[in-house]
Scaffold this motif. Structure first.
Motif, mmCIF file in Angstrom:
data_model
loop_
_atom_site.group_PDB
_atom_site.id
_atom_site.type_symbol
_atom_site.label_atom_id
_atom_site.label_comp_id
_atom_site.label_asym_id
_atom_site.label_seq_id
_atom_site.Cartn_x
_atom_site.Cartn_y
_atom_site.Cartn_z
ATOM 1 N N THR A 262 32.054 70.190 28.044
ATOM 2 C CA THR A 262 32.707 71.197 27.209
ATOM 3 C C THR A 262 31.856 72.458 27.164
ATOM 4 O OG1 THR A 262 31.664 70.418 25.155
ATOM 5 C CG2 THR A 262 33.765 69.425 25.776
ATOM 6 N N ASP A 263 32.500 73.589 27.007
ATOM 7 C CA ASP A 263 31.803 74.872 26.910
ATOM 8 C C ASP A 263 32.429 75.660 25.770
ATOM 9 O OD1 ASP A 263 30.218 77.083 27.357
ATOM 10 O OD2 ASP A 263 31.436 77.843 29.028
ATOM 11 N N ILE A 264 31.701 75.768 24.668
ATOM 12 C CA ILE A 264 32.177 76.508 23.497
ATOM 13 C C ILE A 264 31.543 77.889 23.526
ATOM 14 C CG2 ILE A 264 32.148 76.601 20.974
ATOM 15 C CD1 ILE A 264 32.231 73.560 20.972
ATOM 16 N N THR A 265 32.370 78.923 23.441
ATOM 17 C CA THR A 265 31.894 80.295 23.584
ATOM 18 C C THR A 265 32.231 81.135 22.359
ATOM 19 O OG1 THR A 265 33.938 80.996 24.694
ATOM 20 C CG2 THR A 265 32.128 80.181 26.081
ATOM 21 N N CYS B 139 43.492 68.092 23.634
ATOM 22 C CA CYS B 139 42.826 67.612 24.849
ATOM 23 C C CYS B 139 42.355 66.172 24.639
ATOM 24 C CB CYS B 139 41.640 68.507 25.192
ATOM 25 S SG CYS B 139 42.083 70.227 25.508
ATOM 26 N N ALA B 140 42.662 65.313 25.583
ATOM 27 C CA ALA B 140 42.268 63.910 25.476
ATOM 28 C C ALA B 140 40.871 63.654 26.025
ATOM 29 C CB ALA B 140 43.278 63.032 26.225
ATOM 30 N N GLU B 141 40.423 64.485 26.936
ATOM 31 C CA GLU B 141 39.114 64.306 27.561
ATOM 32 C C GLU B 141 38.362 65.624 27.561
ATOM 33 O OE1 GLU B 141 39.839 62.815 31.461
ATOM 34 O OE2 GLU B 141 40.350 60.805 30.767
ATOM 35 N N PRO B 142 37.025 65.529 27.551
ATOM 36 C CA PRO B 142 36.208 64.320 27.383
ATOM 37 C C PRO B 142 36.320 63.766 25.970
ATOM 38 C CG PRO B 142 34.809 66.246 27.403
ATOM 39 C CD PRO B 142 36.186 66.732 27.729
ATOM 40 N N ALA B 143 35.900 62.548 25.797
ATOM 41 C CA ALA B 143 35.995 61.881 24.499
ATOM 42 C C ALA B 143 35.233 62.669 23.438
ATOM 43 C CB ALA B 143 35.434 60.466 24.600
ATOM 44 N N GLY B 144 35.867 62.859 22.289
ATOM 45 C CA GLY B 144 35.219 63.546 21.177
ATOM 46 C C GLY B 144 35.428 65.039 21.148
ATOM 47 N N ILE B 145 36.165 65.590 22.126
ATOM 48 C CA ILE B 145 36.289 67.051 22.211
ATOM 49 C C ILE B 145 37.036 67.628 21.021
ATOM 50 C CG2 ILE B 145 38.376 66.885 23.649
ATOM 51 C CD1 ILE B 145 37.460 69.475 25.023
ATOM 52 N N MET B 146 38.082 66.961 20.523
ATOM 53 C CA MET B 146 38.844 67.522 19.421
ATOM 54 C C MET B 146 38.077 67.438 18.105
ATOM 55 S SD MET B 146 41.285 68.699 21.085
ATOM 56 C CE MET B 146 42.116 69.463 19.689
ATOM 57 N N GLU B 147 37.346 66.351 17.889
ATOM 58 C CA GLU B 147 36.512 66.237 16.688
ATOM 59 C C GLU B 147 35.430 67.316 16.691
ATOM 60 O OE1 GLU B 147 37.309 63.837 18.721
ATOM 61 O OE2 GLU B 147 38.282 62.248 17.553
#
Length: 283
Positions: free
Chosen positions: A192-195, A236-244
């Protein structure tokens, strides 16, 4: 964490919020003395940066910093020093008179990776020794700071003065964020890349990992406020934990109250003075 520590130490010069780092220039001579004359006196550490190579431990022994977490100190031009204590950013006013140095209490962010007790102890010890500084000397590329008894407590190697990155018009990438009570930090989910980008029109925007977001913001020298975040509604279902992770990030961004920049590192701080988000500028 090691990569982040090295990144901070290689390029940094905080914040803060926390930011950021500077020492005064004095002048001697009469009113007719030109500024470029030999009578100009410049504080000797101004504009220099140093990486810690060894320090005096609690038991009196001299030890090296933990691998990848060596503190950095940067002396600026307005009586303030700043840098990275290994994980957290810090700043403090200081004064130099001849070979004596006095450092006032350090203001620092306070977030650590879980189960990093050694790093917590090292940072606390470093700040304690820095505030206890009484004298210093520079020999070639070494800076040595001694305590009130004359005993050497901190030894640094000269580092390249890092350039400072502006808050606006920089693409910031999340490297760590707080979890739980705000005293521990986590790295983003792999993949993941949060900007984060602050535009001059008063809008902040970026990717929260899955969804794009934007919001109005207000900013001054060290304070910041983010209002009414709007995000797209994808799941988004992947990667695991992305929505949390995305929810946690946006909640933390809403609580932003201040910031500090040291070199290419940005720390966002909440209303309680806790660092909640750490970013690195896009290289």
């Amino acid at each position: 964490m090691e990569r982040e520590g090295q990144n901070i130490l290689a390029k940094t010069a905080f914040l803060i919020i926390v930011a950021a780092c500077i020492v005064s220039v004095a002048w001697t001579g009469g009113v007719d003395t030109p500024p470029d004359s030999a009578n100009r006196v410049t504080e000797p550490l101004s504009g220099t940066a140093w990486n810690l190579v060894e320090f005096r431990a609690d038991n009196g022994s001299v030890v090296a910093p933990l691998h990848g977490t060596a503190p950095l100190i940067v002396f600026g031009e307005s009586g303030t020093l700043s840098g990275s204590a290994g994980c957290n950013l810090y700043s403090a006013p200081y004064r130099i008179n001849g070979s004596t140095i006095a450092v006032e209490p350090v203001v620092a962010t306070a977030a650590y990776p879980a189960d990093e007790q050694e790093l917590v102890q090292q940072e606390n010890r470093y700040r304690e020794l820095l505030v206890a500084a009484a004298s210093y000397r520079v020999e070639d590329d070494r800076l040595t700071i001694s305590g009130p008894s004359g005993r050497e407590v901190l030894t640094f190697a000269r580092a390249e003065q890092p350039g400072s990155v502006p808050l606006l018009a920089t693409e910031w990438h999340l490297t760590r964020y707080t979890t739980g009570s705000g005293s521990t930090v986590a790295s983003p989910v792999p993949g993941t890349d949060i900007t984060l980008v602050f535009d001059g029109d008063g809008t902040v925007s970026g990717s929260a990992g899955c969804n794009a977001y934007s919001a109005p913001y207000q900013v001054n020298e060290t304070g910041i406020g983010v209002e009414r975040i709007i995000a797209t509604k994808a799941s988004c279902a992947e990667p695991a934990g992305i929505m949390e992770q995305e929810k946690t990030y946006l909640d933390l961004l809403r609580s932003a109250a201040g910031y500090r920049i040291v070199g290419d590192t940005l720390a966002v701080i909440d209303g309680n003075g806790r660092a909640i988000l750490f970013f690195t500028a896009d290289p």
